[in-house]
Design an enzyme around this catalytic site. Structure first.
Site, PDB file in Angstrom:
ATOM      1  CG  ASP A   1      -3.894 -11.282  -3.185  1.00  0.00           C
ATOM      2  OD1 ASP A   1      -3.340 -10.180  -3.352  1.00  0.00           O
ATOM      3  OD2 ASP A   1      -5.048 -11.517  -3.591  1.00  0.00           O
TER       4      ASP A   1
ATOM      5  CG  HIS B   1      -4.934 -14.360  -6.740  1.00  0.00           C
ATOM      6  ND1 HIS B   1      -5.291 -14.289  -8.067  1.00  0.00           N
ATOM      7  CD2 HIS B   1      -4.781 -13.082  -6.326  1.00  0.00           C
ATOM      8  CE1 HIS B   1      -5.336 -13.028  -8.421  1.00  0.00           C
ATOM      9  NE2 HIS B   1      -5.028 -12.278  -7.406  1.00  0.00           N
TER      10      HIS B   1
ATOM     11  NE  ARG C   1      -3.774  -2.394   0.530  1.00  0.00           N
ATOM     12  CZ  ARG C   1      -4.419  -3.055  -0.420  1.00  0.00           C
ATOM     13  NH1 ARG C   1      -4.114  -2.873  -1.692  1.00  0.00           N
ATOM     14  NH2 ARG C   1      -5.376  -3.877  -0.121  1.00  0.00           N
TER      15      ARG C   1
ATOM     16  CG  HIS D   1      -6.515 -10.353 -10.374  1.00  0.00           C
ATOM     17  ND1 HIS D   1      -6.584 -10.050  -9.040  1.00  0.00           N
ATOM     18  CD2 HIS D   1      -7.766 -10.731 -10.729  1.00  0.00           C
ATOM     19  CE1 HIS D   1      -7.814 -10.244  -8.607  1.00  0.00           C
ATOM     20  NE2 HIS D   1      -8.562 -10.652  -9.627  1.00  0.00           N
TER      21      HIS D   1
HETATM   22  O1  DOR Z   1      -8.845  -9.098  -2.903  1.00  0.00           O
HETATM   23  C1  DOR Z   1      -7.897  -8.559  -3.459  1.00  0.00           C
HETATM   24  N1  DOR Z   1      -7.456  -7.367  -3.048  1.00  0.00           N
HETATM   25  N2  DOR Z   1      -7.308  -9.150  -4.491  1.00  0.00           N
HETATM   26  C2  DOR Z   1      -6.341  -8.558  -5.214  1.00  0.00           C
HETATM   27  O2  DOR Z   1      -5.816  -9.186  -6.101  1.00  0.00           O
HETATM   28  C3  DOR Z   1      -5.985  -7.154  -4.933  1.00  0.00           C
HETATM   29  C4  DOR Z   1      -6.215  -6.870  -3.549  1.00  0.00           C
HETATM   30  C5  DOR Z   1      -6.020  -5.414  -3.117  1.00  0.00           C
HETATM   31  O3  DOR Z   1      -5.067  -4.796  -3.579  1.00  0.00           O
HETATM   32  O4  DOR Z   1      -6.790  -4.972  -2.278  1.00  0.00           O
END
Ligand code: DOR
Length: 442
Positions: free
Chosen positions: A298, A228, A62, A174
């Site tokens: 993930d 995933h 993030r 993805h």
């Molecule tokens: O659930 C998910 N959230 N899958 C992803 O591939 C991205 C991720 C996110 O960045 O929040």
């Protein structure tokens, strides 16, 4: 600084055996060092197992832009606690990591903040193929063939063909088909409850996108890693492309399914969405038979407040770096897999997928990224003890047997019995032309 780790059962490439490991500086200097070896520190690891540090090839930490959810420091603390010594981070930050300048910024942040080793994927857009082709110091290219958190998306055929045709780095994606997802959402007016997420992001969406991407991989003979995997129906396409295609499964697709929405609501809302108990069983079988090679997290944290919004406002994703190894070691405890298999899935296989030449194995000359685990330690996952910023886990209240107890990154002890040394810093990906891979220690 020399550290001698004595008496551990070491999980070596040739199998587990009780022996001594000598760390000198950042590398494994000797496997099988005599008890009398002189060292600055001696660790008596009787009763414990020594594993290579895990390599998590899919995390979302993030930073920059979404640091109220996580940042490179807090995410890396979770890794250290969880026995993960290297992470590869996804490009859906703000701004997106889609060019060399953004990658350089993230590498500088990693150097300043991460207690474990780090690398950053470059993200694909419909029109950045030149950047993807020129990228250096990144393990690979990430394509969101289906949209997820953020606005990265490449689902047009022409753009996808160009990326596979005109770039050389390995690609991961993805795989959820955007058209299918949108059509499913329209059928139920966007959905109203958390369980609708699995109706929208259904089996067909995952299977179609994986089929499409693996076909591109074959057509352009381009190495491709399916992130995933969630649906049993994706597996034949992965198996059919063995050699050029590899695959990853995450703990949530091994342990959760649609029955869990009733108990956990949006805490198990993620992309790809959870599927059925039969899909869980198929994921385990695929790991055990080698169709899927890698277990990664993930790790995708959001605050509890964000998660508690009603569907479809609730964001997708869950945190996992600090618990994934214990979740897998508990399977060893239950007799469902071996510790050698866990090391293969979490350490060795991701290193081979991403050309990390000197990590993922306990071998002389490899980096001293190591984790001691106690296969008999029983402990419960508790929200209050999570070190990652969001402070919750979908596994809260679950008791597991088998936990990491000490972690070394490049020979530096970063985690010991619940305490993390936040001053330690990991190392970035450096492409070593002589060795043909990343993470060469100088
Ligand atoms: O659930 C998910 N959230 N899958 C992803 O591939 C991205 C991720 C996110 O960045 O929040």
């Amino acid at each position: 600084m020399k550290t001698l780790i004595k008496n551990a059962v070491c999980v070596l490439p040739e199998g587990a055996q009780k022996t001594n490991v000598l760390i000198d500086g950042g590398v494994i200097a000797s496997v099988g060092a005599p008890d009398s070896t002189q060292a600055d520190a001696v660790v008596d690891a009787e009763g414990l197992h020594l594993l290579p540090g895990a390599i998590d090839d899919q995390v979302h930490f993030r930073e920059p832009g979404l640091t109220h959810k996580e940042d490179l420091h807090t995410g890396s603390l979770g890794c250290a606690k969880g026995g993960i010594t290297t992470f590869l981070e996804m490009p859906n930050t703000i701004p997106n990591a889609i060019n060399r300048e953004r990658i350089a910024e993230k590498l500088a942040l990693g150097a300043a903040k991460s207690v474990v080793n780090y690398g950053f994927y470059i993200g694909a857009t419909p029109d950045n193929v030149e950047e993807l082709a020129a990228a250096e110091g990144v393990p690979g290219i990430k394509i969101f063939i289906g949209s997820s958190t953020g606005d990265l998306l490449v689902d047009g055929q022409e753009a996808l063909e160009r990326i596979f045709a005109e770039t050389t780095l390995p690609i991961c994606a993805h795989c959820e088909d955007e058209t299918t997802v949108r059509a499913n959402a329209a059928k139920i007016n966007g959905g109203h409850e958390y369980a609708d997420h699995s109706k929208i992001r259904d089996h067909a969406a995952a299977i179609y996108a994986t089929k499409r991407a693996t076909n591109l991989s074959r057509k352009y003979k381009h190495r491709f890693h399916v992130l995933h995997v969630s649906a049993a129906g994706e597996l034949p396409y992965i198996a059919d492309h063995a050699g050029v295609v590899t695959a990853e499964v995450c703990p949530h697709h091994l342990f959760f399914n649609t029955d869990d929405y009733a108990r956990l609501g949006s805490l198990v809302q993620m992309n790809p969405a959870v599927k059925t108990a039969e899909d869980n069983a198929a994921m385990w079988k695929a790991l055990l038979d080698g169709t899927i090679q890698v277990v990664a997290t993930d790790h995708a944290p959001h605050t509890l407040e964000e998660k508690q919004q009603p569907y479809p406002k609730s964001p997708s994703g869950l945190p996992a770096v600090e618990n994934v190894m214990a979740l897998m070691l508990n399977q060893v405890h239950l007799g469902l897999c071996t510790i050698d298999q866990v090391v293969h899935w979490m350490c060795d296989a991701p290193a081979r997928v991403w050309d990390i030449v000197n990590k993922g194995r306990i071998v002389e000359g490899y980096d001293a990224d190591l984790v001691l685990v106690d296969l008999n330690k029983k402990a419960m996952i508790r929200d209050s003890e999570q070190v990652t910023k969001c402070g919750w886990s979908p596994w809260h209240g679950v008791e597991l047997t088998g936990w990491p107890v000490r972690t070394w990154v490049l020979g530096q002890e970063v985690f010991r019995d619940g305490q993390i040394d936040a001053s330690i810093r990991g190392q970035a990906a450096q492409y070593d032309h002589a060795r043909g891979g990343y993470w060469a220690t100088a």
